[in-house]
Design an enzyme around this catalytic site. Structure first.
Site, mmCIF file in Angstrom:
data_model
loop_
_atom_site.group_PDB
_atom_site.id
_atom_site.type_symbol
_atom_site.label_atom_id
_atom_site.label_comp_id
_atom_site.label_asym_id
_atom_site.label_seq_id
_atom_site.Cartn_x
_atom_site.Cartn_y
_atom_site.Cartn_z
ATOM 1 N N TYR A 91 17.005 -27.228 22.913
ATOM 2 C CA TYR A 91 16.960 -27.528 21.525
ATOM 3 C C TYR A 91 17.593 -26.482 20.578
ATOM 4 O O TYR A 91 17.619 -26.450 19.536
ATOM 5 C CB TYR A 91 15.540 -27.636 21.025
ATOM 6 C CG TYR A 91 14.918 -28.859 21.608
ATOM 7 C CD1 TYR A 91 14.894 -29.303 22.904
ATOM 8 C CD2 TYR A 91 14.064 -29.689 20.644
ATOM 9 C CE1 TYR A 91 14.318 -30.388 23.440
ATOM 10 C CE2 TYR A 91 13.411 -30.745 21.230
ATOM 11 C CZ TYR A 91 13.631 -31.168 22.689
ATOM 12 O OH TYR A 91 13.222 -32.123 23.047
ATOM 13 N N ASP A 118 8.613 -32.484 37.012
ATOM 14 C CA ASP A 118 8.572 -33.883 37.476
ATOM 15 C C ASP A 118 7.260 -34.156 38.303
ATOM 16 O O ASP A 118 6.706 -35.252 37.863
ATOM 17 C CB ASP A 118 9.813 -34.437 38.387
ATOM 18 C CG ASP A 118 10.094 -33.260 39.444
ATOM 19 O OD1 ASP A 118 9.733 -31.994 39.351
ATOM 20 O OD2 ASP A 118 10.839 -33.425 40.548
ATOM 21 N N ASP A 170 7.907 -31.475 24.834
ATOM 22 C CA ASP A 170 8.130 -32.571 23.964
ATOM 23 C C ASP A 170 7.696 -33.897 24.502
ATOM 24 O O ASP A 170 7.000 -34.527 24.111
ATOM 25 C CB ASP A 170 9.714 -32.713 23.594
ATOM 26 C CG ASP A 170 9.942 -33.309 22.425
ATOM 27 O OD1 ASP A 170 8.875 -33.746 21.684
ATOM 28 O OD2 ASP A 170 11.238 -33.332 21.961
ATOM 29 N N LYS A 217 11.184 -25.988 36.357
ATOM 30 C CA LYS A 217 11.921 -26.837 36.996
ATOM 31 C C LYS A 217 12.938 -25.768 37.632
ATOM 32 O O LYS A 217 14.104 -25.836 37.812
ATOM 33 C CB LYS A 217 12.862 -27.974 36.440
ATOM 34 C CG LYS A 217 13.685 -28.831 37.201
ATOM 35 C CD LYS A 217 13.269 -29.826 37.871
ATOM 36 C CE LYS A 217 13.986 -30.567 39.057
ATOM 37 N NZ LYS A 217 13.237 -31.319 39.806
#
Ligand code: NAD
Length: 504
Positions: A142, A222, A246, A189
């Site tokens: 972002y 995930d 988000d 991740k």
């Protein structure tokens, strides 16, 4: 005990003086839900004084692409606390997201979204879920740094910083401590993004060690997101970076059955902003049927933030009781469960009528029993030793044979630098690539010192001078290569600080 998240003693503090709050009525259903919320705040005796600011659609349409006027900035700067209804961003190019502008310009680094089920009054498959998502609010993808580099390839920079990670992760643990939460889960991740998400994970482990009383664990995003949606009951506080946060926070709100009911807080060291998580709902604007609960919950967080926890509890308990008593706006109205389908203002009246009461079956709010202030220490930079050991040169080349570009680059006499490898979209294609690998027009060519020992299993890099890079770029230019950009390769404290090519 009173809780305050105020971190700056110059802020308006907990006194009998009314706390001035910058209030934005927003667009669409914004004015309707804000009026309902302000009426409840007043009836509950909240010690605040709203100062209205103009932001949103009309400001955008007047030609101001940021959607906020200079006078509004002044009021925010004076008051440091914002209560904001949703706004409409007009369709079309050139309008900047006001939310992103406010969050980043005002350094609101933490987005905190508590979501709990209101079973059986609001339909959910998870009657006992009670999760708080603490999302980093300023960094990551972002940062908005994007470039088209070749005809076929566009890049978005993912920026993760040590101060940013330290602040948000510490905030999550301090939040857990203040609200008697038992567990903090980190989602990353880092099996793929070993440096960026790896840093977030590493700092999480470092900071978690300072809070032995709070259980901690880390999940890959995930599987974490999948488990969260299957078993939200296993989660308490979740801390994660901007993009994952988000997504996760919307999942959490959705499965609680209450997207229209959750509020969120954007917390900064100096300025904080409280809003509902939903948008301006233009489809129902003006119909007086919108659910004001998201904004009411945001206002409750705001009162806790400015130390008015008794009033926050009083409103929250009345709100819970109104829900329990079956006063439901159309979005949550259910035959057999609801008693009355209320308009926005009738729902506000139902809450006002119950000020002083507590819920009978739902858990009462007890913000006043929280445990102290959330103060995040200043970031202390520890100097590390940085050495330049190579350079990645990105080249725009529309050929398709890695051997062709590799051999051509090997022929460039590169001032004591040698080509170590070439990757395409991160996969090593030279030397010894696989013919199946698809190659775009975007080639990352890694040069290191001619003395580096790269032929052995674990490469040993040698320090180079930046002048060598400049010389290399000049040679490449004169040999007809279209250089898009370079990334320097560094070691920090003797440790490799760049990723290897996939297959390297
Ligand atoms: P939305 O959240 O406004 O609406 C999605 C659906 O939920 C609609 O059917 C709407 O009627 C319903 N809904 C939303 N809030 C409700 C409430 N309080 N009570 C009852 N029903 C409610 O999302 P959208 O339609 O994607 O966006 C509309 C506008 O809102 C866009 O201009 C978008 O940019 C803006 N937006 C603003 C914010 C913000 O200011 N924080 C956040 C999200 C979207």
């Amino acid at each position: 005990m009173e809780i305050s998240f105020l971190q700056d003693s110059s802020l308006q503090t907990i006194t009998n003086k009314k706390v001035k709050v910058a209030v934005a009525k927003g667009d669409g259903i914004g004015p309707e839900i804000m009026d309902a919320t302000l009426r409840i705040l007043e009836a509950a005796g909240a010690n605040i004084e709203p100062e209205f600011i103009e932001i949103g659609e009309q400001v955008y349409l007047s030609g101001n692409t940021s959607g906020i006027k200079a006078e509004a900035w002044e009021i925010i700067d004076r008051n440091k606390v914002i209560l904001k209804a949703p706004i409409t961003t007009p369709q079309g190019k050139g309008y900047k997201s006001l939310n992103v502008t406010l969050r980043k310009s005002l350094g609101m680094y933490a987005n905190v979204r508590p979501v709990n089920a209101l079973h059986p009054y609001v339909q959910t498959n998870f009657p006992n879920m009670d999760v708080v998502v603490v999302r980093e609010n300023e960094e990551d993808l972002y940062a908005g740094i994007e470039h088209q580099q070749t005809q076929d390839v566009i890049q978005c920079l993912k920026l993760i910083t040590r101060p940013g990670c330290e602040r948000i992760i510490r905030y999550a643990f301090e939040y857990a401590k203040a609200y008697g939460r038992k567990k903090v889960t980190c989602m990353v991740k880092d099996n793929i993004m070993k440096l960026t998400d790896g840093l977030f994970h590493k700092i999480f482990v470092e900071i978690a060690a300072e809070y032995p009383e709070i259980v901690n664990n880390t999940q890959i995003i995930d599987i974490g997101a999948a488990r969260l949606s299957a078993n939200p009951i296993d989660y308490d506080v979740i801390v994660t970076s901007n993009l994952y946060g988000d997504i996760i926070s919307d999942i959490v709100a959705e499965i609680a059955g209450s997207v229209g009911m959750a509020g969120s807080a954007n917390i900064g060291a100096n300025v904080s902003m409280f809003e509902a998580i939903h948008g301006s709902a233009p489809d129902i604007a003006g119909q007086k049927i919108a659910n004001p609960s998201g904004l009411i919950n945001a206002a409750i967080s705001m009162l806790a933030h400015i130390g008015q926890t008794d009033t926050a509890d009083k409103i929250k308990n009345a709100w819970l009781r109104a829900i329990e008593d079956g006063y439901h706006t159309a979005d949550i109205y259910k035959e057999g469960v609801s008693v009355k389908k209320t308009s926005t203002s009738e729902f506000a009246d139902a809450v006002i009528d119950r000020l002083g009461l507590s819920p009978e079956t739902l858990k009462s709010s007890n913000l006043s029993k929280g445990g102290g202030q959330i103060r995040i220490p200043e970031y202390i930079r520890r100097d590390e030793h940085k050495e330049l050991v190579g350079v990645d040169v990105f080249i725009d080349w529309k050929g398709s044979s890695p051997e062709e570009i590799g051999n051509a680059l090997n022929r460039v006499n590169a001032f004591n630098l040698k080509l170590k490898m070439i990757t395409n979209r991160g996969v090593k294609v030279f030397p010894n690539g696989l013919k199946e690998t698809y190659c775009t027009d975007h080639w990352r060519c890694r040069f290191v010192s001619i003395d580096a020992e790269i032929e052995i299993g674990k490469p040993v890099y040698k320090v180079i001078e930046y002048e060598q890079v400049v010389e290399l770029l000049s040679k490449l230019y004169h040999s007809g290569f279209d250089v898009i950009k370079t990334e320097n390769l560094y070691e920090f404290n003797g440790k490799r600080a760049f990723s290897l090519g996939q297959g390297e």
